[in-house]
Design a protein around this motif. Structure first.
Motif, PDB file in Angstrom:
ATOM      1  N   ALA A  73     -24.188 -36.699 -16.981  1.00  0.00           N
ATOM      2  CA  ALA A  73     -23.005 -37.577 -16.995  1.00  0.00           C
ATOM      3  C   ALA A  73     -21.983 -37.153 -15.959  1.00  0.00           C
ATOM      4  CB  ALA A  73     -22.385 -37.565 -18.392  1.00  0.00           C
ATOM      5  N   GLU A  74     -21.755 -35.810 -15.860  1.00  0.00           N
ATOM      6  CA  GLU A  74     -20.654 -35.406 -15.004  1.00  0.00           C
ATOM      7  C   GLU A  74     -21.079 -35.075 -13.586  1.00  0.00           C
ATOM      8  OE1 GLU A  74     -18.027 -32.502 -16.804  1.00  0.00           O
ATOM      9  OE2 GLU A  74     -18.430 -33.345 -18.788  1.00  0.00           O
ATOM     10  N   LEU A  75     -22.316 -34.496 -13.444  1.00  0.00           N
ATOM     11  CA  LEU A  75     -22.692 -34.055 -12.097  1.00  0.00           C
ATOM     12  C   LEU A  75     -23.745 -34.963 -11.459  1.00  0.00           C
ATOM     13  CD1 LEU A  75     -22.902 -30.212 -12.919  1.00  0.00           C
ATOM     14  CD2 LEU A  75     -20.964 -31.486 -12.002  1.00  0.00           C
ATOM     15  N   HIS A  76     -24.253 -35.927 -12.232  1.00  0.00           N
ATOM     16  CA  HIS A  76     -25.272 -36.870 -11.744  1.00  0.00           C
ATOM     17  C   HIS A  76     -26.467 -36.142 -11.116  1.00  0.00           C
ATOM     18  CE1 HIS A  76     -22.201 -39.825 -12.493  1.00  0.00           C
ATOM     19  NE2 HIS A  76     -21.373 -39.170 -11.680  1.00  0.00           N
ATOM     20  N   ILE A  77     -26.857 -35.020 -11.734  1.00  0.00           N
ATOM     21  CA  ILE A  77     -28.050 -34.290 -11.239  1.00  0.00           C
ATOM     22  C   ILE A  77     -29.204 -34.574 -12.215  1.00  0.00           C
ATOM     23  CG2 ILE A  77     -29.008 -31.977 -10.766  1.00  0.00           C
ATOM     24  CD1 ILE A  77     -26.076 -31.100 -10.184  1.00  0.00           C
ATOM     25  N   PRO A  78     -30.355 -34.978 -11.701  1.00  0.00           N
ATOM     26  CA  PRO A  78     -31.469 -35.308 -12.595  1.00  0.00           C
ATOM     27  C   PRO A  78     -31.983 -34.063 -13.358  1.00  0.00           C
ATOM     28  CG  PRO A  78     -32.165 -35.346 -10.298  1.00  0.00           C
ATOM     29  CD  PRO A  78     -30.693 -35.134 -10.279  1.00  0.00           C
ATOM     30  N   VAL A  79     -32.401 -34.326 -14.565  1.00  0.00           N
ATOM     31  CA  VAL A  79     -32.889 -33.232 -15.423  1.00  0.00           C
ATOM     32  C   VAL A  79     -34.322 -33.543 -15.883  1.00  0.00           C
ATOM     33  CG1 VAL A  79     -32.553 -32.029 -17.631  1.00  0.00           C
ATOM     34  CG2 VAL A  79     -30.561 -32.729 -16.253  1.00  0.00           C
ATOM     35  N   VAL A  80     -35.199 -32.540 -15.804  1.00  0.00           N
ATOM     36  CA  VAL A  80     -36.565 -32.667 -16.358  1.00  0.00           C
ATOM     37  C   VAL A  80     -36.681 -31.625 -17.486  1.00  0.00           C
ATOM     38  CG1 VAL A  80     -39.026 -32.311 -15.900  1.00  0.00           C
ATOM     39  CG2 VAL A  80     -37.590 -33.504 -14.222  1.00  0.00           C
ATOM     40  N   TYR A  81     -37.042 -32.091 -18.669  1.00  0.00           N
ATOM     41  CA  TYR A  81     -37.192 -31.145 -19.805  1.00  0.00           C
ATOM     42  C   TYR A  81     -38.539 -30.434 -19.711  1.00  0.00           C
ATOM     43  CZ  TYR A  81     -33.193 -33.311 -22.089  1.00  0.00           C
ATOM     44  OH  TYR A  81     -31.977 -33.769 -22.381  1.00  0.00           O
ATOM     45  N   LEU A  82     -38.487 -29.135 -20.111  1.00  0.00           N
ATOM     46  CA  LEU A  82     -39.724 -28.330 -20.153  1.00  0.00           C
ATOM     47  C   LEU A  82     -39.669 -27.562 -21.473  1.00  0.00           C
ATOM     48  CD1 LEU A  82     -42.132 -27.324 -18.384  1.00  0.00           C
ATOM     49  CD2 LEU A  82     -40.648 -25.456 -17.666  1.00  0.00           C
ATOM     50  N   THR A  83     -40.509 -27.976 -22.414  1.00  0.00           N
ATOM     51  CA  THR A  83     -40.348 -27.399 -23.756  1.00  0.00           C
ATOM     52  C   THR A  83     -41.696 -27.140 -24.439  1.00  0.00           C
ATOM     53  OG1 THR A  83     -39.327 -27.758 -25.891  1.00  0.00           O
ATOM     54  CG2 THR A  83     -40.069 -29.721 -24.728  1.00  0.00           C
ATOM     55  N   ALA A  84     -41.645 -26.221 -25.394  1.00  0.00           N
ATOM     56  CA  ALA A  84     -42.878 -25.877 -26.103  1.00  0.00           C
ATOM     57  C   ALA A  84     -43.092 -26.789 -27.286  1.00  0.00           C
ATOM     58  CB  ALA A  84     -42.809 -24.408 -26.579  1.00  0.00           C
ATOM     59  N   TYR A  85     -42.005 -27.453 -27.662  1.00  0.00           N
ATOM     60  CA  TYR A  85     -42.128 -28.297 -28.865  1.00  0.00           C
ATOM     61  C   TYR A  85     -41.966 -29.759 -28.518  1.00  0.00           C
ATOM     62  CZ  TYR A  85     -40.718 -23.692 -30.485  1.00  0.00           C
ATOM     63  OH  TYR A  85     -40.597 -22.356 -30.643  1.00  0.00           O
TER      64      TYR A  85
END
Ligand code: C2E
Ligand code: CA
Ligand code: CA
Length: 803
Positions: A73-85
């Motif tokens: 929302a604030e920095l407009h940087i894309p995020v990719v989740y990496l999770t074990a669950y």
């Protein structure tokens, strides 16, 4: 190609390190590794990575989803989740943060790389779209447009843009039912627009908005554009709205101005600043008969002349100025016009221009000339009138001493002609007189009819006094030939007063006054002559004025009365008559001599009233004498020639005789010899004689007499003038005249009275010559009524003292 920078958020150090190595092996740059929510946001903010690899469960470091949410929302940087669950709930929560990818551990490196590249590519596209959207917004903003979409299926309008206020739509992006939208637009021809939308036409039109208030000055216009566009929601008609009021009002004004220009009847010329003609309107062609080839590009002086003040005006004008010019037509005729110039300042794309409006004022000019003519001309004779004279006098420069002179001319006895022949012959005489004047004067002399029978001639550049004299003689001579009026030859004369300007007088104020005074002097000297004004005349004039004004007052205040002088029988000394002598007793100056005021009364016509007054007093005295037993005493009253110009005296006489019940034979009218010269007066006297009243000739011997006239008139008495009596002892010629008069009277059978007897010798001499009755101070002076009555009773049996 530049390496993409990644931020890893992972609370487990080992996994983070391993991931970092894998990523670097695949060509990425890992800027840093964060292990908590807060660290993740701070590092992302500081390093601005291209992508964040986000673990969801950060243990003590918090929740990766929260961190992703803030970073997105604030920095407009894309995020990719990496999770074990993974769980449905987790996927739903991460979905709300609009992630760019979701990778489940343990990951496969190739899969990891593909996910990262996809995320990076998607973000790049999103950025491009965002930028173009921003650009569109900026453009819409700059153009002050409103955007609207008409959804055909839903029948709604989505409105967006800056324009809301103008069309009563509040809010940035509003969806309204199409009908409501149009209602708020308040278009004047909304039905037309709705039809266009229904029919699926592309729209590009200007609509007028309904006035928002009663104030109709506020005309608003909008322009609507609309075209079809098929989107996933179906058919959309999308377009823009623009407020074009300013432009539209301007265009309307221009159109109005153009229509006015084209249709007014005034000629309009548009000029460049070098005075050449840029364009003209229809009326100009109509009025001047020029055509475009003649005038466009030509200098304006070709059509305007006379007054070149427009040059000045053009050179220095910001104000519009009106003045008069002469406008030439193609056929070299011209008309007068009022010119109105205004300047249009130069702009970036247009040169400085001047607009010249020419209003034809020919008819105004004509009316003005006519008015002037009327104002300065005498309607009867066509000579100038008093206005013209005043103007000329005002413009004369007497200081120049350039032989300026004014002749004041009065036709003698004009009133007599007017009264006896009527006004029309009178007018004819004036016209003929004016024509004769015109014939003898130079063209540059100013001829004026002042009114009535008074004329004025103003001359300039007459060098010597003799020349003025010669002119006066010439004017007098125009009366040498008789005037033919209504088939009759009439002789008239005129009297002239001349005033010559000199440095010491103010022309306007004095010339006329002086000439007038001199003219009166001519009248006094017996008319038919001219007199030059001199300073001696001033006192005469002043005195005359004093008398005239005083007389008028005296008449209204009844301070004019009769005194009575007895006339006695030369032999017995008995009173046989009394003469009524007019007295004016002024409050301030006392008694004024009739010799002073009777001539003025005659000139001014006041003699009529005085004469009637004296006539009435005389008749009343007769009645009184009759009552007191003096019924054989006659009363004589003086009648001036001026009283014999109309029959008023005859009518009055009859009336008074009737009123007082007197015997007309006891009344005597004394008239002078010269009075008998006038046909009119002679006629009247004859009629008076028929009433029984006696007529005596006063001052006999001083004027010209025709004996046949005396006989004709049935005159009953001659009065020998007192100048003859006065000089009895000294002038032997007068003695001869007296004897001649006595002989004449005797042969005509007339009675004789001698007046002015002051001595016993005079009395005796005249008595012995045969004079019947005597009058003079020796016997009695003129006296008021009471004295007379006493005198009469004292001398009932003759004046013993004197005999
Ligand atoms: P007039 O008709 O010849 O009147 C006689 C004048 O001689 C009177 O002067 C009278 O006062 C004056 N007089 C009489 N006896 C003597 C005398 O012994 N010695 C001297 N020195 N004078 C004497 P007055 O009253 O001054 O009138 C002057 C003239 O004015 C009259 O001359 C007459 O022509 C005129 N006048 C007077 N009253 C009337 C009037 O009612 N109507 C008209 N039209 N003229 C009038
Ligand atoms: Ca008299
Ligand atoms: Ca007399």
């Amino acid at each position: 190609m530049e390496r993409s920078t990644l931020l890893i958020v992972e609370d487990e150090q080992l996994i983070a390190l391993n991931l970092s190595l894998d990523l670097q092996d695949n060509g990425y740059h890992v800027c840093c590794i964060a292990s908590s929510e807060k660290e993740a946001f701070d590092m992302a903010k500081q390093h601005q990575p291209d992508l964040v690899m986000m673990d969801i469960n950060l243990g003590a470091g918090g929740d990766g989803i929260n961190a992703a949410q803030r970073i997105g929302a604030e920095l407009h940087i894309p995020v990719v989740y990496l999770t074990a669950y993974t769980s449905d709930d987790l996927i739903r929560r991460t979905g709300l943060t609009a992630p760019y990818g979701y990778i489940v551990k343990p990951y496969n490196v190739r899969e990891l790389k593909a996910s990262i590249e996809t995320a990076l590519a998607r973000h790049r596209y999103e950025k491009i779209t965002e930028r173009s959207e921003k650009r569109l917004k900026a453009a819409v903003h700059a153009a002050k447009l409103g955007l609207w979409e008409y959804n055909v299926q839903r029948g709604t309008v989505l409105f967006e843009g800056l324009f809301g206020e103008q069309v009563n739509i509040v809010g940035d992006k509003v969806e309204l039912k199409a009908h409501d939208f149009f209602a708020r637009l308040a278009l004047e021809d909304v039905d037309e627009l709705e039809a266009m939308l229904r029919n699926g036409q592309n729209v590009s039109r200007t609509f007028k908005l309904k006035a928002r208030s009663e104030d109709v000055q506020d005309e608003r216009w909008i322009e609507l554009y609309l075209s079809d566009m098929t989107l996933e929601q179906g058919l959309i008609r999308i377009g823009a709205v623009k407020d074009v009021s300013e432009r539209e009002n301007f265009v309307n004004e221009l159109r109005t101005a153009y229509n006015i220009l084209a249709n007014i009847d005034e000629s309009v010329i548009v000029l460049y600043s070098d005075f050449t003609i840029r364009s003209v309107n229809k009326a100009f062609y109509k009025h001047t008969h020029f055509n475009a080839n003649d005038v466009i590009g030509a200098p304006v002086s070709m059509v305007l002349s006379g007054n070149r003040r427009h040059d000045e005006v053009l050179a220095d004008c910001n104000k519009s100025i009106r003045h008069e010019v002469v406008v030439h037509r193609r056929d070299h005729s011209h008309f007068h016009a009022l010119q109105n110039i205004s300047r249009i300042a130069a702009t970036e794309h247009n040169p400085e221009l001047f607009i010249m409006i020419l209003t034809d004022i020919s008819s105004l000019k004509k009316a003005e000339r006519e008015l002037n003519r009327m104002a300065y001309r005498d309607g009867l004779t066509g000579l100038g009138n008093r206005n013209l004279m005043n103007q000329v006098l005002g413009e004369l420069d007497c200081q120049k001493g350039s032989g300026i002179g004014l002749f004041f001319i009065d036709i003698d006895s004009f009133k007599l002609i007017n009264d006896s022949m009527g006004h029309e012959p009178g007018d004819q005489l004036l016209i003929e007189f004016a024509q004769r004047l015109q014939q003898i004067m130079r063209a540059e002399d100013v001829l004026i009819r002042l009114g009535g029978d008074e004329f004025v001639v103003i001359v300039e550049d007459v060098e010597r006094r003799q020349d003025f004299e010669r002119l006066a003689e010439k004017i007098i001579a125009i009366c040498n030939e008789p005037f033919n009026i209504s088939g009759r030859d009439i002789m008239v004369t005129c009297s002239i007063g001349v005033a010559i300007a000199d440095e010491s007088v103010d022309c306007a104020a004095s010339l006329l006054k002086h000439a007038d005074a001199a003219m009166y002097e001519s009248k006094r000297r017996g008319k038919y002559t001219y007199t030059f004004y001199s300073n001696d005349l001033v006192d005469v004039v002043r005195y005359r004025l004093f008398i005239e004004q005083g007389l008028r007052k005296a008449l209204t205040e009844q301070s004019i009365t009769a005194h009575w002088q007895p006339i006695v029988d030369g032999h017995s000394g008995q009173v046989v008559g009394v003469e009524a002598l007019c007295r004016w007793i002024d409050k301030d100056v006392g008694m004024v001599s009739p010799d002073a005021f009777i001539p003025v009364a005659e000139e001014t016509g006041l003699i009529q009233s005085i004469g009637l007054h004296m006539l009435r007093e005389s008749c009343m005295l007769l009645k009184l004498l009759d009552e007191r037993g003096f019924s054989d005493i006659r009363v004589a009253v003086n009648v001036s020639g001026a009283q014999l110009k109309d029959s008023e005296i005859l009518d009055a006489l009859n009336e008074i005789i009737q009123d007082c019940q007197i015997n007309p034979a006891h009344l005597e009218m004394e008239v002078t010899e010269s009075t008998l010269q006038s046909e009119n007066a002679a006629m009247l006297l004859w009629q008076i004689r028929q009433t029984g009243v006696n007529i005596a000739i006063d001052d006999f011997g001083t004027g010209y007499s025709s004996l046949s006239r005396l006989a004709e008139m049935a005159v009953s008495k001659l009065k020998i003038d007192r100048t003859f009596v006065d000089s009895l002892g000294t002038d032997s010629r007068h003695q001869i005249i007296i004897e001649a008069i006595i002989n004449l009277a005797r042969s005509l059978g007339l009675l004789i009275t001698a007046e002015g007897i002051e001595t016993k010798e005079q009395w005796h001499y005249l008595r012995d010559k045969g004079v019947h009755s005597m009058q003079g101070y020796y016997f009695a002076k003129p006296m008021p009524l009471n004295d007379l009555l006493r005198y009469l009773s004292d001398n009932k049996d003759g004046n013993r003292n004197l005999f």
